[in-house]
Design an enzyme around this catalytic site. Structure first.
Site, PDB file in Angstrom:
ATOM      1  N   CYS A 133       0.811  -1.215   0.000  1.00  0.00           N
ATOM      2  CA  CYS A 133       0.000   0.000   0.000  1.00  0.00           C
ATOM      3  C   CYS A 133       0.849   1.271   0.000  1.00  0.00           C
ATOM      4  O   CYS A 133       0.553   2.227  -0.738  1.00  0.00           O
ATOM      5  CB  CYS A 133      -0.936   0.003   1.199  1.00  0.00           C
ATOM      6  SG  CYS A 133      -0.135  -0.389   2.768  1.00  0.00           S
ATOM      7  N   HIS A 246      -2.865   6.414   4.707  1.00  0.00           N
ATOM      8  CA  HIS A 246      -1.418   6.505   4.921  1.00  0.00           C
ATOM      9  C   HIS A 246      -0.914   7.852   4.393  1.00  0.00           C
ATOM     10  O   HIS A 246      -1.341   8.315   3.331  1.00  0.00           O
ATOM     11  CB  HIS A 246      -0.675   5.400   4.167  1.00  0.00           C
ATOM     12  CG  HIS A 246      -0.879   4.030   4.737  1.00  0.00           C
ATOM     13  ND1 HIS A 246      -1.552   3.793   5.904  1.00  0.00           N
ATOM     14  CD2 HIS A 246      -0.473   2.804   4.273  1.00  0.00           C
ATOM     15  CE1 HIS A 246      -1.557   2.482   6.141  1.00  0.00           C
ATOM     16  NE2 HIS A 246      -0.913   1.873   5.182  1.00  0.00           N
TER      17      HIS A 246
END
Length: 341
Positions: A133, A246
């Protein structure tokens, strides 16, 4: 090689996890051409239901006969499951798109972010790997800049949400926050230390050099996806008490000078990127902006005056969506676009 069809039999392995459920939702949202959808999970979750197209679908137990007739198998169930069952799915005639780290660095397996290297899909021999990711959101931003002025070096520090660890980690953050606000002790279980109101500079396991696995993934995967082993990458990965999204502080050194305005102009027309950058108005990307969104957000684009050709960027993305499920579905869409007659 996938055969061209009007509609496809699609399997989702790990359908009850956070990423698996997101995959099912995005398949419906993007109207993927599905003839039949099969959902699989472990003994623990088999028999539960996942909503798709207004109906509750039963999740089946994953076994070695699961992939008969399947065209595309989307895996979101961890490395051990992928190592065992991906070859079985390929042997049954399916193309596997795998979210785990099991196949990412295999030379014969394409590691794909469609905005960056969709051409690599045609090199697949039954398995396509979905990157980590934190890598996905970074390379979506770096690739157009690399094409323009060639990036020599990347220094990245990540600030990664607990959803990257899974539902148990999210529950732990909730429970620890409640405990601390109630003047009780926060008990760590998923993480080695308290995550509520804290930051952990540790994602994965450490090697003998002191690097953790998440940092190694960022280095290796960036080079493979960008198809340039000359790019030097230094990474520090940090788990932060955020539920979704994130964030990354990215510093790049380029062969030729690129001004912040030139970088903004390039990124503004780049696929999958949303430039959100007006410091005077306090506009910059935050995890709450990216939650539930497809785009990778970039802001705080400014010159690094400590070197001749340097830029600083702040990159934010929904790690469960673009960082996992959406990128997987985008790979599947590209796969069917190049399917053979």
């Amino acid at each position: 090689m996938l055969k061209k069809k009007d509609r496809y039999i699609v399997a989702v392995v790990g359908a009850t996890g956070a990423v698996g459920r997101e995959m099912v939702s995005i398949l419906e949202e993007r109207k993927f051409p599905i003839d039949e959808l099969r959902l699989f999970a472990s003994q623990q979750s088999a028999g539960s239901s996942v909503e798709f197209s207004g109906s509750e679908m039963k999740v089946r137990l994953l076994d070695r006969q699961a992939f008969t007739g399947v065209d595309i198998a989307l895996f979101s169930a961890g490395e051990e499951i992928s190592r065992e069952y991906a070859p079985i799915a390929v042997g049954a005639g399916a193309v596997v798109i795998d979210n785990s780290a099991a196949w990412r660095m295999e030379p014969s397996v394409p590691l794909v972010v469609p905005e960056v290297n969709r051409h690599a899909i045609v090199r697949q021999h039954g398995i396509i790997a979905n990157p980590n990711c934190s890598t996905i959101q970074m390379v979506v931003v770096l690739k157009p800049l690399h094409d323009a002025v060639r990036i020599k070096r990347v220094v990245v520090s990540t600030y990664q949400s607990v959803s990257g660890t899974g539902k148990e980690a999210m529950d732990e953050l909730i429970n620890q926050t409640r405990a601390l606000l109630g003047f009780r002790e926060a008990e760590p279980s998923v993480y080695p230390y308290q995550i509520a109101f804290n930051c952990l500079p540790h994602i994965g396991s450490f090697n003998d050099q002191g690097d953790c696995t998440e940092e190694i993934k960022l280095v290796q995967e960036t080079r493979k996806i960008m198809e340039d082993d000359s790019i030097r990458v230094s990474a520090t990965t940090v788990r932060v008490p955020v539920f979704h999204g994130h964030s990354e502080s990215v510093n790049i050194e380029t062969e030729r000078k690129l001004t912040p305005n030139e970088a903004r102009a390039i990124l503004a027309t780049s696929p999958g990127v949303l430039v959100y950058d007006d410091p005077q108005r306090k506009l910059y990307p935050m995890p709450i902006d990216a939650a539930g969104q497809d785009a990778v957000y970039v802001g705080r684009i400014r010159e690094d005056r400590s070197i001749p050709n340097g830029l600083n960027l702040w990159v934010v993305s929904d790690n469960l969506r673009k960082g996992a499920a959406l990128n997987t579905i985008q790979i599947a869409e590209e796969l069917i676009s190049v399917a053979q007659i």
